[in-house]
Design a protein around this motif. Structure first.
Motif, PDB file in Angstrom:
ATOM      1  N   GLY A 218       0.332  -1.309   0.213  1.00 57.89           N
ATOM      2  CA  GLY A 218      -0.224  -0.538  -0.025  1.00 57.89           C
ATOM      3  C   GLY A 218       0.939   1.427  -0.128  1.00 57.89           C
ATOM      4  O   GLY A 218       0.510   2.229  -0.055  1.00 57.89           O
ATOM      5  N   PHE A 219       1.714   1.173   0.179  1.00 51.94           N
ATOM      6  CA  PHE A 219       2.826   2.192   0.077  1.00 51.94           C
ATOM      7  C   PHE A 219       3.269   2.430  -1.480  1.00 51.94           C
ATOM      8  O   PHE A 219       3.712   2.074  -2.759  1.00 51.94           O
ATOM      9  CB  PHE A 219       4.143   2.049   0.615  1.00 51.94           C
ATOM     10  CG  PHE A 219       5.491   3.115   0.816  1.00 51.94           C
ATOM     11  CD1 PHE A 219       5.589   4.416   1.798  1.00 51.94           C
ATOM     12  CD2 PHE A 219       7.020   3.639  -0.112  1.00 51.94           C
ATOM     13  CE1 PHE A 219       5.895   5.018   2.006  1.00 51.94           C
ATOM     14  CE2 PHE A 219       7.368   4.317   0.371  1.00 51.94           C
ATOM     15  CZ  PHE A 219       7.255   4.841   0.782  1.00 51.94           C
ATOM     16  N   ASP A 220       2.751   4.069  -1.339  1.00 47.71           N
ATOM     17  CA  ASP A 220       3.381   5.302  -2.782  1.00 47.71           C
ATOM     18  C   ASP A 220       3.777   5.685  -2.490  1.00 47.71           C
ATOM     19  O   ASP A 220       3.641   7.435  -2.093  1.00 47.71           O
ATOM     20  CB  ASP A 220       1.811   5.309  -3.330  1.00 47.71           C
ATOM     21  CG  ASP A 220       2.890   5.787  -4.826  1.00 47.71           C
ATOM     22  OD1 ASP A 220       3.483   6.054  -5.184  1.00 47.71           O
ATOM     23  OD2 ASP A 220       1.392   6.276  -5.028  1.00 47.71           O
TER      24      ASP A 220
ATOM     25  N   LYS B  64      -3.200  -5.517   8.524  1.00 50.35           N
ATOM     26  CA  LYS B  64      -1.679  -4.658   8.397  1.00 50.35           C
ATOM     27  C   LYS B  64      -1.328  -3.583   8.262  1.00 50.35           C
ATOM     28  O   LYS B  64      -2.654  -2.673   7.699  1.00 50.35           O
ATOM     29  CB  LYS B  64      -0.538  -5.348   6.751  1.00 50.35           C
ATOM     30  CG  LYS B  64      -0.572  -6.785   7.007  1.00 50.35           C
ATOM     31  CD  LYS B  64       0.045  -7.085   5.649  1.00 50.35           C
ATOM     32  CE  LYS B  64      -0.014  -8.791   5.555  1.00 50.35           C
ATOM     33  NZ  LYS B  64       1.599  -8.439   4.503  1.00 50.35           N
ATOM     34  N   ARG B  65      -0.595  -2.780   9.361  1.00 50.46           N
ATOM     35  CA  ARG B  65      -0.465  -0.967   9.380  1.00 50.46           C
ATOM     36  C   ARG B  65      -0.278  -0.518   8.404  1.00 50.46           C
ATOM     37  O   ARG B  65       1.331  -1.297   7.833  1.00 50.46           O
ATOM     38  CB  ARG B  65       0.548  -1.040  10.133  1.00 50.46           C
ATOM     39  CG  ARG B  65      -0.059  -1.369  11.955  1.00 50.46           C
ATOM     40  CD  ARG B  65       0.276  -1.452  12.842  1.00 50.46           C
ATOM     41  NE  ARG B  65       1.829  -1.440  13.298  1.00 50.46           N
ATOM     42  CZ  ARG B  65       2.763  -2.624  13.905  1.00 50.46           C
ATOM     43  NH1 ARG B  65       2.267  -3.100  14.791  1.00 50.46           N
ATOM     44  NH2 ARG B  65       3.301  -2.467  13.438  1.00 50.46           N
ATOM     45  N   PRO B  66      -0.144   0.330   8.434  1.00 51.04           N
ATOM     46  CA  PRO B  66       0.043   1.089   6.117  1.00 51.04           C
ATOM     47  C   PRO B  66       1.655   1.594   7.068  1.00 51.04           C
ATOM     48  O   PRO B  66       1.689   2.391   7.728  1.00 51.04           O
ATOM     49  CB  PRO B  66      -0.757   1.920   5.925  1.00 51.04           C
ATOM     50  CG  PRO B  66      -2.242   1.561   6.742  1.00 51.04           C
ATOM     51  CD  PRO B  66      -2.012   0.535   8.004  1.00 51.04           C
TER      52      PRO B  66
ATOM     53  N   ASP C 189       5.584   8.271   1.937  1.00 52.34           N
ATOM     54  CA  ASP C 189       4.431   7.430   1.482  1.00 52.34           C
ATOM     55  C   ASP C 189       3.420   9.209   1.190  1.00 52.34           C
ATOM     56  O   ASP C 189       3.775  10.426   2.036  1.00 52.34           O
ATOM     57  CB  ASP C 189       3.207   6.944   2.150  1.00 52.34           C
ATOM     58  CG  ASP C 189       2.159   6.366   1.597  1.00 52.34           C
ATOM     59  OD1 ASP C 189       0.552   7.462   1.465  1.00 52.34           O
ATOM     60  OD2 ASP C 189       2.136   5.393   0.938  1.00 52.34           O
ATOM     61  N   THR C 190       2.916   9.394  -0.357  1.00 55.39           N
ATOM     62  CA  THR C 190       2.427  11.025  -0.494  1.00 55.39           C
ATOM     63  C   THR C 190       1.052  11.294   0.539  1.00 55.39           C
ATOM     64  O   THR C 190       0.996  12.560   0.638  1.00 55.39           O
ATOM     65  CB  THR C 190       1.944  10.655  -1.987  1.00 55.39           C
ATOM     66  OG1 THR C 190       0.991   9.414  -1.493  1.00 55.39           O
ATOM     67  CG2 THR C 190       2.833  10.251  -2.969  1.00 55.39           C
ATOM     68  N   HIS C 191       0.876  10.026   1.374  1.00 57.18           N
ATOM     69  CA  HIS C 191      -0.271  10.497   2.180  1.00 57.18           C
ATOM     70  C   HIS C 191       0.272  11.860   3.112  1.00 57.18           C
ATOM     71  O   HIS C 191      -0.253  12.362   4.400  1.00 57.18           O
ATOM     72  CB  HIS C 191      -1.704  10.410   2.303  1.00 57.18           C
ATOM     73  CG  HIS C 191      -2.299   9.193   1.731  1.00 57.18           C
ATOM     74  ND1 HIS C 191      -1.574   7.961   0.753  1.00 57.18           N
ATOM     75  CD2 HIS C 191      -2.904   9.185   1.093  1.00 57.18           C
ATOM     76  CE1 HIS C 191      -2.746   7.868   0.198  1.00 57.18           C
ATOM     77  NE2 HIS C 191      -3.894   8.446   0.488  1.00 57.18           N
ATOM     78  N   TYR C 192       1.650  11.390   3.514  1.00 50.80           N
ATOM     79  CA  TYR C 192       2.406  12.210   4.679  1.00 50.80           C
ATOM     80  C   TYR C 192       3.582  13.215   4.323  1.00 50.80           C
ATOM     81  O   TYR C 192       3.936  14.011   4.952  1.00 50.80           O
ATOM     82  CB  TYR C 192       3.219  10.288   5.659  1.00 50.80           C
ATOM     83  CG  TYR C 192       1.936  10.752   6.114  1.00 50.80           C
ATOM     84  CD1 TYR C 192       1.572  10.730   7.266  1.00 50.80           C
ATOM     85  CD2 TYR C 192       1.203   9.027   5.783  1.00 50.80           C
ATOM     86  CE1 TYR C 192       0.651  10.286   7.684  1.00 50.80           C
ATOM     87  CE2 TYR C 192       1.110   8.446   6.375  1.00 50.80           C
ATOM     88  CZ  TYR C 192       0.094   8.773   7.640  1.00 50.80           C
ATOM     89  OH  TYR C 192      -0.615   7.970   8.567  1.00 50.80           O
TER      90      TYR C 192
END
Length: 171
Positions: free
Chosen positions: A19-21, A58-60, A99-102
């Motif tokens: 899920g990492f990007d 699972k933890r992102p 990750d792009t969310h962060y």
């Protein structure tokens, strides 16, 4: 989403690697396809900071970094200090990605400082290393590292940076 307080060694049974990007396919691919395997082979160690979730899934992964040992020639180092003629041991910060969310939340800077302190800790625990080097992926990454004013370019490669352990001990 809140993040865990500490980085932890990568574990594909606990961390959601797929899920990492971070927006850089090469960095995503390393995390999903190589990080665990390289750790098992003793080639490198990858550490992740995850979301602090209470669910059973699972933890992102919000950010990761990878450290390993390397050697460089003294001629390639930007320092002029007298060093022996044989290869010089260094810690390699092989990867650092958010990750792009962060992104744009200063998590990259905080993670870099954490990774640099981890390298010093390893050195002080017995891993011989004159300094830390990192290979810069692209111009965006070079701009990120240049803002810290502690990294010097290698004499033979402007996309490879160096900082001495003595300098890192003050970070």
């Amino acid at each position: 989403m809140a993040l865990k307080q500490r980085f932890e060694r990568i574990d594909k049974t606990v961390h959601d690697l797929k899920g990492f990007d971070c927006g850089k396919p090469e960095m995503n691919r390393f995390l999903t396809q190589h990080a665990v395997k390289h750790g098992k082979l003793g080639l490198s160690s990858t550490f992740v900071l995850t979301e602090d979730t209470a669910s059973a899934s699972k933890r992102p992964v919000a950010v990761y970094y990878t450290l390993c040992s390397a050697t460089v020639t003294r001629q390639s180092l930007p320092t002029t200090q007298s060093l022996p003629a044989y290869p010089v041991p260094v810690v390699l910060l092989a990867r650092l990605a958010v990750d792009t969310h962060y992104q744009r939340q200063r998590l990259g800077e905080k993670s870099l400082v954490y990774a640099l302190r981890h390298a010093v800790q390893l050195c002080d625990s017995g891993l011989p290393a004159y300094g830390l080097m990192l290979d810069v992926l692209d111009q965006d990454a070079l701009h990120f590292y240049q803002q810290f004013d502690m990294f010097e370019c290698f004499a033979d490669n402007p996309m490879r940076l160096f900082v001495s352990m003595n300098t890192l001990r003050d970070v």
